[in-house]
Design an enzyme around this catalytic site. Structure first.
Site, PDB file in Angstrom:
ATOM      1  CB  ALA A   1      -0.927   0.011   1.224  1.00 37.38           C
ATOM      2  CG  ASP A   2       2.695   5.088  -1.540  1.00 34.96           C
ATOM      3  OD1 ASP A   2       3.692   4.983  -0.793  1.00 34.96           O
ATOM      4  OD2 ASP A   2       2.411   6.130  -2.145  1.00 34.96           O
ATOM      5  CB  THR A   3      -0.873   6.807   2.498  1.00 35.90           C
ATOM      6  OG1 THR A   3      -1.473   5.571   2.878  1.00 35.90           O
ATOM      7  CG2 THR A   3      -1.814   7.956   2.855  1.00 35.90           C
TER       8      THR A   3
END
Length: 200
Positions: free
Chosen positions: A80-82
Site C-alpha cells: 500500500a502507499d498513501t
C-alpha cells in the site's frame, strides 16, 4: 484458502489494521540492498491518483521478486502507499522539521485529499484499489504548528501528520475512510483479499 499473507510495509499502523480484521500476516521488508525510497519519486506533474497507484504497483513488483529471491513459501503479497495532496500538489513525507512546518502551514485551515492505494498479488493474479478521503484541518497558529512538529510525530508521514495521533486535535472533519487515512483502507483491502481466497 490462504492461511496468511505477506505485508510488504514498514508501517506499524498497516500491521495493526490487518490485525484488526483478523488477517494473519508476516512482514516482507526491503533489505539494505534495495533502494525502496526511490520508488516513491514523483514523475513530473503526475496526478496524485496516478502517482499513488503507480508507486504501489512498483512496491508490489519489488516485494513479489523479494519473496521469490528469498525462497519463501508462496502466499499473497500486499502493498500500500498513501499520499496527501492539496489540489494536484503532492505533499510527501517531510525532509526535516522546517519542511514539516511548511507542509502543515499549507494544510492548516484547508481541506485536502488523502489517497491510499492497495494492491495484492497471488500467483499471477493482481488486484488493486484506490481509496480517496477528505480531511479538513482547523486553522493552526505558528506556535501550534511548531509544537506539533517538535513532538516528532510528523516525520516519516505523508502530509506531515498522523490522523491517529496528536494531529486529531486539529482535524475538524473527515469524509471517507479513516483506516485509509491511517494507511490501509480496510473495506477495500478486505474485498481484495477475499477475492484472492484470504479469509477476513
Amino acid at each position: 484458502m490462504s492461511h496468511f499473507i505477506y505485508l510488504a510495509s514498514q508501517s506499524p499502523r498497516r500491521s495493526q489494521l490487518l490485525d484488526q480484521i483478523g488477517v494473519a500476516h508476516t512482514l516482507l521488508l526491503a533489505g539494505p540492498e534495495e533502494d525502496a525510497e526511490s520508488l516513491e519519486a514523483v514523475l513530473g506533474a503526475e496526478a496524485p491518483a496516478r502517482y499513488v497507484a503507480r508507486v504501489t504497483g512498483l512496491k508490489l513488483d519489488a516485494a513479489v521478486q523479494r519473496m521469490a529471491r528469498q525462497g519463501l513459501p508462496t502466499a499473497p503479497v500486499l502493498c500500500a502507499d498513501t499520499t496527501v495532496c492539496l489540489g494536484r500538489d503532492i505533499l510527501g513525507k517531510p525532509l526535516h522539521e522546517a519542511d514539516a512546518q511548511r507542509i502543515l502551514k499549507l494544510l492548516a485551515g484547508q481541506t485536502h485529499r488523502v489517497l491510499t492505494a492497495v494492491a495484492v498479488q497471488k500467483g499471477r493474479k493482481r488486484l488493486s484499489a484506490v481509496s480517496t478521503s477528505w480531511v479538513r484541518f482547523a486553522p493552526m497558529t505558528p506556535a501550534q504548528i511548531k509544537a506539533y512538529v517538535a513532538s516528532g510525530e510528523p516525520m516519516g508521514k505523508a502530509g506531515a501528520y498522523g490522523v491517529q495521533g496528536r494531529a486529531a486535535a486539529y482535524i475538524e472533519q473527515i469524509r471517507g475512510s479513516y483506516s485509509g487515512i491511517m494507511g490501509l483502507p480496510l473495506f477495500e483491502t478486505a474485498c481484495l483479499l477475499r477475492s484472492l481466497g484470504v479469509r477476513c
